[in-house]
Design an enzyme around this catalytic site. Structure first.
Site, mmCIF file in Angstrom:
data_model
loop_
_atom_site.group_PDB
_atom_site.id
_atom_site.type_symbol
_atom_site.label_atom_id
_atom_site.label_comp_id
_atom_site.label_asym_id
_atom_site.label_seq_id
_atom_site.Cartn_x
_atom_site.Cartn_y
_atom_site.Cartn_z
ATOM 1 N N HIS A 106 52.778 44.851 34.875
ATOM 2 C CA HIS A 106 52.498 44.997 33.200
ATOM 3 C C HIS A 106 53.651 46.046 33.057
ATOM 4 C CE1 HIS A 106 48.516 43.025 32.304
ATOM 5 N NE2 HIS A 106 48.537 43.194 33.608
HETATM 6 ZN ZN ZN Z 1 47.184 41.707 34.319
#
Ligand code: ZN
Ligand code: ZN
Length: 117
Positions: A106
């Site tokens: 992320h």
């Molecule tokens: Zn994720």
């Protein structure tokens, strides 16, 4: 899709067999926008090869290089797209908190988007 082993959505994205636009792709990784962004910009960088979790990374130079390449790509994209943000965050899920069972980094450019207004 009925029955059988569910296809890995991230593998499909990596092979460009979905409509998801790729922000970056090379022989090792692809990057795309998180469908459910939690910050000003929220990208995911995934290896083209299916690796389930960080725990499946071996202590090999090759895997080490892969992870640092994922970070480089994420940083490069955020600096290109949101240079005004001074706060970037990068992180893997730690098992068992894995939303999709395909390793993904992320990459967030803050501020966070409140989940509820
Ligand atoms: Zn994720
Ligand atoms: Zn996969």
């Amino acid at each position: 899709m009925a029955g059988g082993t569910p296809a890995c959505i991230f593998c499909q994205i990596a092979r460009s067999s979905t409509s998801t636009p790729l922000l970056h792709s090379d022989d090792r990784v692809v990057a795309f926008e998180d469908i459910n962004p939690s910050a000003l910009r929220h990208y995911l960088v995934i290896p083209v090869e299916h690796i389930s979790t960080v725990k499946d990374l071996k202590r090999r130079a090759e895997d080490y290089t892969l992870v640092s390449h994922m970070l480089d790509v994420g940083r490069m994209l955020l600096q290109r797209d949101v240079p005004q943000s001074k706060h970037y965050r990068f992180g893997f899920h730690q098992p068992p908190f894995n939303s999709v069972n395909h390793l993904h980094l992320h990459c967030l450019a803050l501020p966070f988007i409140p989940s509820r207004l």
